[in-house]
Design a protein around this motif. Structure first.
Motif, PDB file in Angstrom:
ATOM      1  N   ARG A   1       5.429   3.866   7.931  1.00  0.00           N
ATOM      2  CA  ARG A   1       4.968   5.230   7.702  1.00  0.00           C
ATOM      3  C   ARG A   1       4.780   5.441   6.207  1.00  0.00           C
ATOM      4  O   ARG A   1       5.510   4.898   5.394  1.00  0.00           O
ATOM      5  CB  ARG A   1       5.962   6.242   8.255  1.00  0.00           C
ATOM      6  CG  ARG A   1       5.379   7.655   8.279  1.00  0.00           C
ATOM      7  CD  ARG A   1       6.280   8.649   8.956  1.00  0.00           C
ATOM      8  NE  ARG A   1       6.546   8.404  10.347  1.00  0.00           N
ATOM      9  CZ  ARG A   1       5.800   8.808  11.376  1.00  0.00           C
ATOM     10  NH1 ARG A   1       4.683   9.452  11.141  1.00  0.00           N
ATOM     11  NH2 ARG A   1       6.163   8.572  12.609  1.00  0.00           N
ATOM     12  N   ASN A   2       3.775   6.269   5.884  1.00  0.00           N
ATOM     13  CA  ASN A   2       3.498   6.652   4.513  1.00  0.00           C
ATOM     14  C   ASN A   2       3.258   8.155   4.515  1.00  0.00           C
ATOM     15  O   ASN A   2       2.181   8.611   4.877  1.00  0.00           O
ATOM     16  CB  ASN A   2       2.292   5.893   3.971  1.00  0.00           C
ATOM     17  CG  ASN A   2       2.025   6.164   2.513  1.00  0.00           C
ATOM     18  OD1 ASN A   2       2.577   7.092   1.939  1.00  0.00           O
ATOM     19  ND2 ASN A   2       1.177   5.362   1.905  1.00  0.00           N
ATOM     20  N   GLY A   3       4.264   8.922   4.176  1.00  0.00           N
ATOM     21  CA  GLY A   3       4.136  10.375   4.177  1.00  0.00           C
ATOM     22  C   GLY A   3       4.153  10.948   5.576  1.00  0.00           C
ATOM     23  O   GLY A   3       4.759  10.397   6.490  1.00  0.00           O
ATOM     24  N   GLU A   4       3.442  12.049   5.744  1.00  0.00           N
ATOM     25  CA  GLU A   4       3.449  12.775   7.013  1.00  0.00           C
ATOM     26  C   GLU A   4       2.326  12.369   7.963  1.00  0.00           C
ATOM     27  O   GLU A   4       2.231  12.886   9.063  1.00  0.00           O
ATOM     28  CB  GLU A   4       3.353  14.285   6.744  1.00  0.00           C
ATOM     29  CG  GLU A   4       4.528  14.846   5.977  1.00  0.00           C
ATOM     30  CD  GLU A   4       5.832  14.726   6.741  1.00  0.00           C
ATOM     31  OE1 GLU A   4       5.844  14.966   7.967  1.00  0.00           O
ATOM     32  OE2 GLU A   4       6.843  14.382   6.112  1.00  0.00           O
TER      33      GLU A   4
ATOM     34  N   VAL B   1       1.808   3.495  11.418  1.00  0.00           N
ATOM     35  CA  VAL B   1       1.114   2.246  11.693  1.00  0.00           C
ATOM     36  C   VAL B   1       2.112   1.328  12.391  1.00  0.00           C
ATOM     37  O   VAL B   1       3.203   1.093  11.865  1.00  0.00           O
ATOM     38  CB  VAL B   1       0.597   1.581  10.394  1.00  0.00           C
ATOM     39  CG1 VAL B   1      -0.034   0.224  10.698  1.00  0.00           C
ATOM     40  CG2 VAL B   1      -0.397   2.486   9.686  1.00  0.00           C
ATOM     41  N   PHE B   2       1.755   0.867  13.584  1.00  0.00           N
ATOM     42  CA  PHE B   2       2.593  -0.082  14.313  1.00  0.00           C
ATOM     43  C   PHE B   2       1.862  -1.413  14.338  1.00  0.00           C
ATOM     44  O   PHE B   2       0.708  -1.481  14.746  1.00  0.00           O
ATOM     45  CB  PHE B   2       2.884   0.391  15.738  1.00  0.00           C
ATOM     46  CG  PHE B   2       3.916  -0.471  16.415  1.00  0.00           C
ATOM     47  CD1 PHE B   2       5.259  -0.168  16.300  1.00  0.00           C
ATOM     48  CD2 PHE B   2       3.547  -1.599  17.134  1.00  0.00           C
ATOM     49  CE1 PHE B   2       6.224  -0.960  16.882  1.00  0.00           C
ATOM     50  CE2 PHE B   2       4.499  -2.410  17.715  1.00  0.00           C
ATOM     51  CZ  PHE B   2       5.848  -2.096  17.603  1.00  0.00           C
TER      52      PHE B   2
ATOM     53  N   LEU C   1       0.818  -1.215   0.000  1.00  0.00           N
ATOM     54  CA  LEU C   1       0.000   0.000   0.000  1.00  0.00           C
ATOM     55  C   LEU C   1       0.854   1.268   0.000  1.00  0.00           C
ATOM     56  O   LEU C   1       0.322   2.379   0.057  1.00  0.00           O
ATOM     57  CB  LEU C   1      -0.927   0.013   1.227  1.00  0.00           C
ATOM     58  CG  LEU C   1      -2.016  -1.062   1.247  1.00  0.00           C
ATOM     59  CD1 LEU C   1      -2.813  -0.969   2.550  1.00  0.00           C
ATOM     60  CD2 LEU C   1      -2.951  -0.930   0.047  1.00  0.00           C
ATOM     61  N   GLY C   2       2.167   1.125  -0.036  1.00  0.00           N
ATOM     62  CA  GLY C   2       3.053   2.280  -0.098  1.00  0.00           C
ATOM     63  C   GLY C   2       3.677   2.684   1.224  1.00  0.00           C
ATOM     64  O   GLY C   2       4.369   3.697   1.297  1.00  0.00           O
ATOM     65  N   TYR C   3       3.473   1.897   2.277  1.00  0.00           N
ATOM     66  CA  TYR C   3       4.085   2.201   3.571  1.00  0.00           C
ATOM     67  C   TYR C   3       5.512   1.674   3.589  1.00  0.00           C
ATOM     68  O   TYR C   3       5.803   0.606   3.048  1.00  0.00           O
ATOM     69  CB  TYR C   3       3.287   1.571   4.722  1.00  0.00           C
ATOM     70  CG  TYR C   3       2.035   2.342   5.047  1.00  0.00           C
ATOM     71  CD1 TYR C   3       1.983   3.191   6.137  1.00  0.00           C
ATOM     72  CD2 TYR C   3       0.903   2.230   4.247  1.00  0.00           C
ATOM     73  CE1 TYR C   3       0.847   3.911   6.430  1.00  0.00           C
ATOM     74  CE2 TYR C   3      -0.247   2.941   4.527  1.00  0.00           C
ATOM     75  CZ  TYR C   3      -0.269   3.787   5.619  1.00  0.00           C
ATOM     76  OH  TYR C   3      -1.390   4.497   5.900  1.00  0.00           O
TER      77      TYR C   3
END
Length: 115
Positions: free
Chosen positions: A42-45, A49-50, A26-28
């Motif tokens: 993380r995905n951007g600012e 997600v842990f 998903l891009g993370y």
């Protein structure tokens, strides 16, 4: 002082490897992984997600965590039921749990106490 939006989403999974690949698809990007089948993405600012793996006999949970810039300056309003006050965590933050009017539990996360 109020919360500053969503800081994180904590997810539990029965398969750390599959969950990690799903979020990477998903891009993370993986920021770090632990030695016990968990890690932070993380995905951007936006919120991080842990993900943590739990045993098969445990129901995986999802937890939304709100950001609090200073636990000592935060005061829950009269409509907020505090379940547990801010406490130090093993991962270096301070967490509080509150209950909404429908009985859902919410987490508030703040930086560690100033020394």
């Amino acid at each position: 002082m109020a919360t500053e939006g969503v800081e994180a989403v904590f997810l539990e999974t029965h398969n750390w490897g599959k969950a990690a690949k799903f979020f990477q698809s998903l891009g993370y990007e993986l920021e770090f992984a632990t030695d016990h089948n968990s890690g932070q993405f993380r995905n951007g600012e936006g919120p991080y997600v842990f993900i943590a793996e739990v045993p098969e006999n445990q129901e995986p949970r999802t937890q939304i965590v709100f950001k609090v810039p200073d636990a000592d300056a935060f005061h829950a309003g009269p409509a907020v039921e505090v379940v547990t006050p801010f406490e130090d965590t093993h991962f270096g933050t301070r967490m509080m749990t509150v209950r909404d009017p429908d009985g859902r539990l919410w987490s508030l996360q703040a930086p560690p106490a100033a020394k």
